[in-house]
Design a protein around this motif. Structure first.
Motif, PDB file in Angstrom:
ATOM      1  N   ALA A  30       0.872  -1.179   0.000  1.00 52.67           N
ATOM      2  CA  ALA A  30       0.000   0.000   0.000  1.00 52.67           C
ATOM      3  C   ALA A  30       0.907   1.226   0.000  1.00 52.67           C
ATOM      4  CB  ALA A  30      -0.892  -0.002   1.228  1.00 52.67           C
ATOM      5  N   ASP A  31       0.341   2.372  -0.332  1.00 51.86           N
ATOM      6  CA  ASP A  31       1.153   3.580  -0.522  1.00 51.86           C
ATOM      7  C   ASP A  31       0.710   4.690   0.437  1.00 51.86           C
ATOM      8  OD1 ASP A  31       2.871   5.416  -1.593  1.00 51.86           O
ATOM      9  OD2 ASP A  31       2.039   5.361  -3.621  1.00 51.86           O
ATOM     10  N   ASP A  32       1.613   5.139   1.280  1.00 51.76           N
ATOM     11  CA  ASP A  32       1.329   6.232   2.228  1.00 51.76           C
ATOM     12  C   ASP A  32       0.199   5.889   3.209  1.00 51.76           C
ATOM     13  OD1 ASP A  32       3.168   7.574   0.684  1.00 51.76           O
ATOM     14  OD2 ASP A  32       1.958   9.372   0.367  1.00 51.76           O
ATOM     15  N   MET A  33       0.053   4.618   3.520  1.00 49.76           N
ATOM     16  CA  MET A  33      -1.006   4.232   4.451  1.00 49.76           C
ATOM     17  C   MET A  33      -0.456   4.248   5.871  1.00 49.76           C
ATOM     18  SD  MET A  33      -3.244   0.740   4.393  1.00 49.76           S
ATOM     19  CE  MET A  33      -2.109  -0.136   5.463  1.00 49.76           C
ATOM     20  N   SER A 318       2.674  -1.299   4.194  1.00 46.22           N
ATOM     21  CA  SER A 318       2.669   0.057   3.638  1.00 46.22           C
ATOM     22  C   SER A 318       4.112   0.460   3.386  1.00 46.22           C
ATOM     23  CB  SER A 318       2.003   1.024   4.618  1.00 46.22           C
ATOM     24  OG  SER A 318       1.984   2.330   4.070  1.00 46.22           O
ATOM     25  N   ASP A 319       4.339   1.389   2.454  1.00 38.67           N
ATOM     26  CA  ASP A 319       5.718   1.743   2.081  1.00 38.67           C
ATOM     27  C   ASP A 319       6.331   2.844   2.935  1.00 38.67           C
ATOM     28  OD1 ASP A 319       4.181   3.854   1.048  1.00 38.67           O
ATOM     29  OD2 ASP A 319       5.527   4.154  -0.654  1.00 38.67           O
ATOM     30  N   ASN A 320       5.490   3.570   3.682  1.00 35.67           N
ATOM     31  CA  ASN A 320       5.971   4.615   4.595  1.00 35.67           C
ATOM     32  C   ASN A 320       4.763   5.075   5.408  1.00 35.67           C
ATOM     33  OD1 ASN A 320       6.194   6.197   1.548  1.00 35.67           O
ATOM     34  ND2 ASN A 320       4.711   6.973   3.009  1.00 35.67           N
ATOM     35  N   GLY A 321       4.988   6.080   6.266  1.00 36.88           N
ATOM     36  CA  GLY A 321       3.909   6.534   7.135  1.00 36.88           C
ATOM     37  C   GLY A 321       2.860   7.365   6.412  1.00 36.88           C
TER      38      GLY A 321
END
Ligand SMILES: [Ca+2]
Length: 506
Positions: A30-33, A318-321
């Motif tokens: 997921a992206d920016d989750m 997720s890839d980051n916060g």
């Protein structure tokens, strides 16, 4: 008879040698989750399919990423800290597994240059760039629609789209008005699983969704599910997530709920009209995650239908916060349809990060600690939870250990360093796990190092000498009590280690 003997010998050889079935690997990103968005990490967003993965597998509470999209993906694919030079200094997991005859498939966000088929992937479909309009990634308006909303900083430059080894650099506008990136990536993944279902060789499938990265675009029926969920406001959502996380055992009592971000207003101080607008933003954000979860359900169903599920390691992360960036377009365009290009904003990003402080692009826990789930039937204990401190760079060595693959010493004309990742297979097996001597971060001036329970961290700042903050995460996992002035020697030792780590890239 002769034939039968031949057949038996063939089967025996298969069993003991090259035909021994290696596991399929499915990586879903997921992206920016944020840390607490999905239900199995305490969120109120409906994610039954991701929750099923958690129920079948292991949730990781101490999993770290890089602070931003591109570097995180490079670190995950290569097993190398991203500051070393990303794909220039590493082999991707597709390149590493290719010699073992893995079928290597990818769909979704690449965000490296130039394209996945140059880095070991057999097949690819998706967004080569970092983010795009979900309904219409191109520049042209379709009949009956307004111009697709775009990121202001992009000017007239189109987002690059990729179909197999072809790049579409002038803008990709699908004719079908029912096109929606999340669904398109799901469909491509499901179609490839169908296409290769009879292959003897295992597959690696990397599904890189762009949800819930801005722009806020979602199907009306998915938004409708959340139309009243967020009218209670971000303060109430932060509290309810925090309580659920405690009850579920995602966090313990040492995790205090961080105070509301000091740049965010108390929900009760907003006007009723502003509250309505804000609640709508988060409803769209939730709908984007909901749709991704529906897609994950379709992919898992396909694995079950083709008989591959039992032999597939599935990873979700997720890839980051959570992202606190302000909206790029006119805030008067509502979130949801093709013409908008909105982001959820700091108030809700603060809730997505519960219980942590800060966001994407910082090296604080809110920027780099992400939810991660690993399900591998027959291996992971159903519904288990691990607090092993691990990182994106650990996947490559894990894949190497379970498949017998080796890290190339040279690729694409470049000599490669060894991975600094550590296989997490012992954790999956419930065995004693080797620990990282340290983990470190640097992204656009935001830096950190974690050694054991201690973390030294500093935010990007306009002043050259941003002070370090020092936390003991064993007592203070949310980074609330800065101990820098109390432990100057520890600060110096850790800073020295961070500087040595930075020098590795030279
Ligand atoms: Ca991201």
């Amino acid at each position: 008879m002769k034939l039968l003997i031949c057949f038996i010998i063939y089967l025996s050889l298969c069993h003991f040698a090259q035909c021994a079935q290696k596991p399929n690997i499915l990586i879903i990103m997921a992206d920016d989750m944020g840390y607490s968005d999905i239900a199995c990490f305490g969120g109120e967003i409906e994610t039954p399919n991701i929750d099923t993965l958690a129920a079948a597998g292991m949730r990781f509470g101490n999993f770290y990423t890089d602070a931003k999209c591109g570097p995180s993906r490079a670190a995950m694919m290569t097993g190398q800290f991203s500051h070393l030079g990303r794909l220039r200094v590493g082999a991707t997991f597709a390149e590493i597994l290719k010699p073992l005859n893995y079928r290597t498939l990818m769909t979704g966000k690449w965000h490296q240059g130039p394209k996945p088929t140059d880095y070991g992937f057999d097949r690819y479909y998706g967004l080569v760039d970092g983010c795009c309009n979900f309904w219409n990634p191109g520049l042209e308006a379709r009949p009956g629609e307004g111009k697709p909303g775009r990121k202001k900083q992009m000017g007239d430059k189109a987002r690059i789209w990729g179909i197999e080894d072809q790049l579409i650099e002038t803008g990709y506008t699908p004719k079908d008005k029912n096109f929606y990136t999340t669904d398109a990536f799901t469909d491509y993944a499901v179609e490839r699983l169908e296409e290769y279902k009879n292959e003897e060789n295992p597959f690696l499938l990397y599904v890189a969704y762009t949800a819930p990265h801005y722009p806020l675009h979602a199907w009306p029926e998915d938004i409708a599910k959340y139309k009243d969920t967020y009218t209670v406001g971000w303060d109430a959502i932060r509290n309810s997530r925090y309580q659920r996380m405690l009850e579920m055992g995602i966090i313990n009592e040492k995790f205090k709920l961080s105070p509301r971000d000091n740049e965010v207003d108390a929900w009760d101080e907003l006007t009723a009209e502003e509250q309505q607008k804000q609640a709508k933003l988060m409803a769209v954000y939730a709908a984007m995650i909901d749709r991704m979860d529906q897609g994950i359900g379709k992919i898992i169903n396909k694995l079950k239908e083709t008989g591959q599920y039992e032999n597939t390691m599935i990873i979700f992360m997720s890839d980051n916060g959570a992202c606190a960036e302000p909206p790029n377009t006119d805030p008067n365009i509502p979130p949801g349809p093709v013409e908008g290009y909105r982001s959820v904003g700091k108030g809700w990003a603060n809730a997505s990060s519960t219980p942590f402080r800060l966001y994407k692009a910082t090296s604080h826990e809110g920027g780099t600690r992400a939810p991660m789930i690993l399900s591998w039937p027959g291996v992971t204990k159903p519904g288990s939870f691990s607090d092993h401190v691990c990182h994106l760079i650990d996947f490559v060595p894990t894949f190497m250990e379970i498949t017998g693959a080796t890290y190339p010493t040279e690729i694409r004309g470049r000599k490669l360093k060894k991975t600094n990742g550590i296989s997490i297979l012992p954790t999956l097996n419930g065995e004693e796990q080797k620990q990282h001597p340290y983990l470190a971060w640097e992204r656009g001036g935001s830096k950190a190092i974690r050694i054991g329970d201690w973390k030294l961290v500093s935010q990007k700042s306009k002043s050259k000498n941003t002070p370090w903050e020092l936390y003991n995460l064993a007592d203070d996992p949310v980074e609330l009590n800065d101990l820098a002035s109390q432990h100057p020697e520890k600060l110096k030792t850790m800073e020295k280690k961070w500087l040595q780590w930075m020098q590795l890239k030279e």
